[in-house]
Scaffold this motif. Structure first.
Motif, PDB file in Angstrom:
ATOM      1  N   PHE A 100       5.711  -9.409   4.029  1.00 24.95           N
ATOM      2  CA  PHE A 100       5.439 -10.435   3.029  1.00 24.95           C
ATOM      3  C   PHE A 100       4.432  -9.891   2.028  1.00 24.95           C
ATOM      4  CE2 PHE A 100       2.379 -11.183   6.461  1.00 24.95           C
ATOM      5  CZ  PHE A 100       1.177 -11.298   5.780  1.00 24.95           C
ATOM      6  N   TYR A 101       4.415 -10.508   0.872  1.00 21.56           N
ATOM      7  CA  TYR A 101       3.411 -10.187  -0.138  1.00 21.56           C
ATOM      8  C   TYR A 101       2.226 -11.122   0.046  1.00 21.56           C
ATOM      9  CZ  TYR A 101       5.870  -6.690  -2.853  1.00 21.56           C
ATOM     10  OH  TYR A 101       6.469  -5.522  -3.255  1.00 21.56           O
ATOM     11  N   PHE A 102       1.054 -10.529   0.163  1.00 18.74           N
ATOM     12  CA  PHE A 102      -0.184 -11.307   0.252  1.00 18.74           C
ATOM     13  C   PHE A 102      -0.827 -11.342  -1.124  1.00 18.74           C
ATOM     14  CE2 PHE A 102      -4.868 -10.722   0.570  1.00 18.74           C
ATOM     15  CZ  PHE A 102      -5.179 -12.052   0.804  1.00 18.74           C
ATOM     16  N   TYR A 103      -1.036 -12.558  -1.648  1.00 19.67           N
ATOM     17  CA  TYR A 103      -1.662 -12.741  -2.955  1.00 19.67           C
ATOM     18  C   TYR A 103      -3.067 -13.299  -2.801  1.00 19.67           C
ATOM     19  CZ  TYR A 103       2.738 -11.883  -5.350  1.00 19.67           C
ATOM     20  OH  TYR A 103       3.884 -11.301  -5.836  1.00 19.67           O
ATOM     21  N   ASP A 104      -4.031 -12.587  -3.336  1.00 21.39           N
ATOM     22  CA  ASP A 104      -5.424 -13.025  -3.380  1.00 21.39           C
ATOM     23  C   ASP A 104      -5.640 -13.683  -4.747  1.00 21.39           C
ATOM     24  OD1 ASP A 104      -8.154 -13.321  -3.570  1.00 21.39           O
ATOM     25  OD2 ASP A 104      -8.635 -11.338  -2.754  1.00 21.39           O
ATOM     26  N   LEU A 105      -5.514 -14.987  -4.803  1.00 25.58           N
ATOM     27  CA  LEU A 105      -5.600 -15.696  -6.075  1.00 25.58           C
ATOM     28  C   LEU A 105      -7.023 -15.691  -6.637  1.00 25.58           C
ATOM     29  CD1 LEU A 105      -3.179 -18.694  -5.420  1.00 25.58           C
ATOM     30  CD2 LEU A 105      -2.700 -16.488  -6.523  1.00 25.58           C
ATOM     31  N   HIS A 106      -8.016 -15.539  -5.780  1.00 31.46           N
ATOM     32  CA  HIS A 106      -9.388 -15.405  -6.280  1.00 31.46           C
ATOM     33  C   HIS A 106      -9.525 -14.101  -7.069  1.00 31.46           C
ATOM     34  CE1 HIS A 106     -13.748 -15.617  -6.482  1.00 31.46           C
ATOM     35  NE2 HIS A 106     -13.798 -14.378  -6.006  1.00 31.46           N
ATOM     36  N   GLN A 107      -8.966 -13.026  -6.537  1.00 30.50           N
ATOM     37  CA  GLN A 107      -8.982 -11.747  -7.256  1.00 30.50           C
ATOM     38  C   GLN A 107      -8.255 -11.879  -8.593  1.00 30.50           C
ATOM     39  OE1 GLN A 107     -10.261  -8.476  -6.614  1.00 30.50           O
ATOM     40  NE2 GLN A 107      -9.524  -8.189  -8.711  1.00 30.50           N
TER      41      GLN A 107
ATOM     42  N   MET B  97      12.164   0.111   0.646  1.00 30.85           N
ATOM     43  CA  MET B  97      12.377   0.130  -0.791  1.00 30.85           C
ATOM     44  C   MET B  97      12.962  -1.181  -1.304  1.00 30.85           C
ATOM     45  SD  MET B  97      15.605   2.792  -0.740  1.00 30.85           S
ATOM     46  CE  MET B  97      15.858   2.835  -2.501  1.00 30.85           C
ATOM     47  N   THR B  98      13.494  -2.004  -0.438  1.00 31.40           N
ATOM     48  CA  THR B  98      13.979  -3.322  -0.849  1.00 31.40           C
ATOM     49  C   THR B  98      12.824  -4.275  -1.135  1.00 31.40           C
ATOM     50  OG1 THR B  98      14.256  -3.758   1.518  1.00 31.40           O
ATOM     51  CG2 THR B  98      16.235  -3.250   0.249  1.00 31.40           C
ATOM     52  N   GLU B  99      11.656  -3.983  -0.621  1.00 31.24           N
ATOM     53  CA  GLU B  99      10.467  -4.819  -0.874  1.00 31.24           C
ATOM     54  C   GLU B  99       9.560  -4.199  -1.936  1.00 31.24           C
ATOM     55  OE1 GLU B  99      12.613  -6.157   1.982  1.00 31.24           O
ATOM     56  OE2 GLU B  99      11.567  -4.287   2.518  1.00 31.24           O
ATOM     57  N   LEU B 100       9.441  -2.889  -1.967  1.00 29.14           N
ATOM     58  CA  LEU B 100       8.579  -2.202  -2.939  1.00 29.14           C
ATOM     59  C   LEU B 100       9.239  -0.869  -3.273  1.00 29.14           C
ATOM     60  CD1 LEU B 100       5.919  -2.037  -4.561  1.00 29.14           C
ATOM     61  CD2 LEU B 100       4.891  -0.937  -2.558  1.00 29.14           C
TER      62      LEU B 100
ATOM     63  N   VAL C 108       8.752  -8.526  -7.875  1.00 26.69           N
ATOM     64  CA  VAL C 108       9.768  -8.780  -8.902  1.00 26.69           C
ATOM     65  C   VAL C 108      10.920  -7.783  -8.850  1.00 26.69           C
ATOM     66  CG1 VAL C 108       8.263  -9.956 -10.544  1.00 26.69           C
ATOM     67  CG2 VAL C 108       8.422  -7.466 -10.583  1.00 26.69           C
ATOM     68  N   MET C 109      10.702  -6.621  -8.260  1.00 28.81           N
ATOM     69  CA  MET C 109      11.749  -5.616  -8.188  1.00 28.81           C
ATOM     70  C   MET C 109      12.413  -5.569  -6.808  1.00 28.81           C
ATOM     71  SD  MET C 109       9.965  -2.542 -10.401  1.00 28.81           S
ATOM     72  CE  MET C 109      11.486  -1.619 -10.688  1.00 28.81           C
ATOM     73  N   ALA C 110      12.077  -6.530  -5.950  1.00 34.58           N
ATOM     74  CA  ALA C 110      12.684  -6.573  -4.614  1.00 34.58           C
ATOM     75  C   ALA C 110      14.177  -6.843  -4.725  1.00 34.58           C
ATOM     76  CB  ALA C 110      12.013  -7.656  -3.773  1.00 34.58           C
ATOM     77  N   SER C 111      14.926  -6.338  -3.752  1.00 34.77           N
ATOM     78  CA  SER C 111      16.378  -6.485  -3.784  1.00 34.77           C
ATOM     79  C   SER C 111      16.902  -6.908  -2.419  1.00 34.77           C
ATOM     80  CB  SER C 111      17.037  -5.163  -4.193  1.00 34.77           C
ATOM     81  OG  SER C 111      17.042  -4.239  -3.110  1.00 34.77           O
TER      82      SER C 111
ATOM     83  N   LEU D 141      21.758  -6.067   2.691  1.00 37.07           N
ATOM     84  CA  LEU D 141      21.725  -7.495   3.030  1.00 37.07           C
ATOM     85  C   LEU D 141      20.396  -7.905   3.662  1.00 37.07           C
ATOM     86  CD1 LEU D 141      25.307  -8.442   4.281  1.00 37.07           C
ATOM     87  CD2 LEU D 141      24.141  -9.190   2.201  1.00 37.07           C
ATOM     88  N   ARG D 142      19.336  -7.365   3.101  1.00 35.03           N
ATOM     89  CA  ARG D 142      17.998  -7.676   3.599  1.00 35.03           C
ATOM     90  C   ARG D 142      17.597  -9.094   3.205  1.00 35.03           C
ATOM     91  NH1 ARG D 142      14.548  -4.588   6.598  1.00 35.03           N
ATOM     92  NH2 ARG D 142      12.885  -4.616   5.035  1.00 35.03           N
ATOM     93  N   ASP D 143      16.780  -9.739   4.056  1.00 37.82           N
ATOM     94  CA  ASP D 143      16.202 -11.028   3.692  1.00 37.82           C
ATOM     95  C   ASP D 143      15.268 -10.852   2.509  1.00 37.82           C
ATOM     96  OD1 ASP D 143      17.489 -12.330   5.750  1.00 37.82           O
ATOM     97  OD2 ASP D 143      15.806 -12.125   7.155  1.00 37.82           O
ATOM     98  N   ARG D 144      15.182 -11.886   1.680  1.00 33.22           N
ATOM     99  CA  ARG D 144      14.279 -11.852   0.539  1.00 33.22           C
ATOM    100  C   ARG D 144      12.839 -11.892   1.037  1.00 33.22           C
ATOM    101  NH1 ARG D 144      14.882 -10.417  -4.843  1.00 33.22           N
ATOM    102  NH2 ARG D 144      13.105 -11.234  -6.013  1.00 33.22           N
TER     103      ARG D 144
END
Length: 402
Positions: free
Chosen positions: A17-24, A299-302, A385-388, A392-395
């Motif tokens: 998963f992508y972890f987003y630090d919204l404070h940063q 590479m499907t995630e990054l 944004v470039m994940a694919s 047949l990988r899960d999003r």
């Protein structure tokens, strides 16, 4: 960035998963906003860097405009509350459908990238009895000194209008009554850390705006694009780009009169450091010449490391915990017998059936085990944004903290 409590929360989440630090993110946006405001510069966020909904909402709340390169990006910007009068639409291949949609929404400006595009926008605007605001994207032939895949300002690149075509541009603008010329637009590339590149761009902008003025056209907008780089090697030590020095280059070298506006299109510098890709070790394969960490992210995630040979800092979060105090260990984990044991070099790879599915080779990490959490840092730009869905990988999913 990753305290033990946060890592413990990660262990309860399905990876990757992508972890987003919204404070940063907010801290970065404030630094950019303050530095730009000092010089009365306007910033449009380059949506192609990251269009995660929470990210877009946060950027909108800071009052930035939106720089879009597709019709769906224009729609997303509007749906997330970006004002139409602060949306610009760039892109070398705008379709008639996309142009019509943007005309219907009365966006601020089209950044036109060819003489033929000028005619198409004029004809479509005429059919709607509208006037389309236009900025001319000029290819300045300025070398950004970055990877050739992300350089956009040289004559061999597909983007923009070459200087030898400008006579045809002037003629076309005079022939098209449904186009309103606002200004000129430039973008020389991405991940630029040498500020001398931007100084050279300023000199070219000064030259180009004088040429248009001599041809009888008022240049109201100077759009100098973006491209400011970030520190992928030391994401904690340098987690905010040097916006003050960046904007100062343009304040010092760009010739701006009181009637002109200076616009920027920043993407990576705003969002790159706010996110990491979190993955788990599936298997450890130790060999004679190579040791492999096989992750559940690939590479499907990054795709940046595979596409651009891009560097990302890689950390074993579980290994860091094992090397810490025993009180910080999670249930079921045991401390390393010797927290000072030497690191092991691993090729960190993904599960995709491609030999190129490798994040980095020879990464020095604590001895790693199946189930360890791995963080791939500075992944907020051109990551999710470039994940694919290849294989047949899960999003890939997202997780946020404030």
């Amino acid at each position: 960035m990753f305290d033990p409590a946060l890592i413990n929360r990660f262990h309860n989440l399905e990876t990757p998963f992508y972890f987003y630090d919204l404070h940063q993110l907010k801290t970065t946006l404030k630094a950019c906003s303050d530095a730009a405001f000092k010089h009365h510069f306007q910033v449009h966020y380059a949506m192609k860097a990251n269009f995660n909904p929470r990210v877009l909402d946060t950027i909108r709340d800071f009052g930035f405009g939106a720089d879009c390169v597709s019709g769906n990006e224009v729609k997303a910007a509007l749906e997330h509350g970006f004002k139409a009068e602060k949306i610009v639409f760039a892109g070398v291949g705008k379709s008639d459908k996309e142009i019509n949609m943007a005309l219907d929404r009365d966006i601020f400006c089209f950044n036109a990238e060819s003489v033929q595009e000028l005619q198409v926008i004029n004809d479509l605007a005429s059919a709607k009895n509208k006037i389309a605001n236009i900025a001319i994207r000029i290819n300045p032939n300025v070398d950004a000194h970055t990877h050739h895949f992300i350089t956009t300002g040289l004559e061999e690149n597909k983007f923009g209008i070459n200087t030898w075509e400008l006579g045809s541009v002037i003629q076309k603008l005079r022939e098209c009554p449904n186009l309103l010329f606002l200004g000129i637009h430039f973008h020389v590339g991405s991940q630029i850390n040498d500020l001398e590149v931007f100084r050279n761009l300023c000199l070219k902008v000064n030259e180009m705006q004088l040429w248009f003025q001599e041809e009888g056209f008022t240049v109201k907008i100077l759009n100098v694009g973006g491209g400011l780089g970030v520190d992928y090697h030391q994401p904690d030590e340098n987690n905010i780009a040097d916006f003050a020095d960046y904007f100062k280059v343009f304040a010092d070298y760009l010739q701006v009169n009181k009637a002109q506006e200076v616009h920027f299109e920043l993407g990576r510098a705003l969002v790159a450091q706010c996110a990491s890709l979190i993955s788990r070790v599936l298997y450890v394969k130790n060999g004679i010449k190579k040791n492999f960490l096989i992750l559940d992210a690939g590479m499907t995630e990054l795709i940046r490391p595979m596409l651009y040979q891009a560097y990302h800092q890689i950390e074993n979060l579980s290994g860091d915990q094992r090397a810490g105090s025993e009180e910080e260990f999670m249930v079921g984990q045991q401390p390393a017998a010797d927290s000072n044991e030497p690191a092991t070099n691993y090729d960190v790879v993904g599960p995709i059936c491609e030999s190129t599915d490798c994040f980095r080779t020879d990464v020095a990490l604590p001895e790693s085990k199946r189930g360890d959490l791995i963080a791939i840092r500075t992944a907020g730009a051109y990551g999710e944004v470039m994940a694919s869905g290849y294989n047949l990988r899960d999003r890939v999913q997202s997780f946020y903290t404030e």
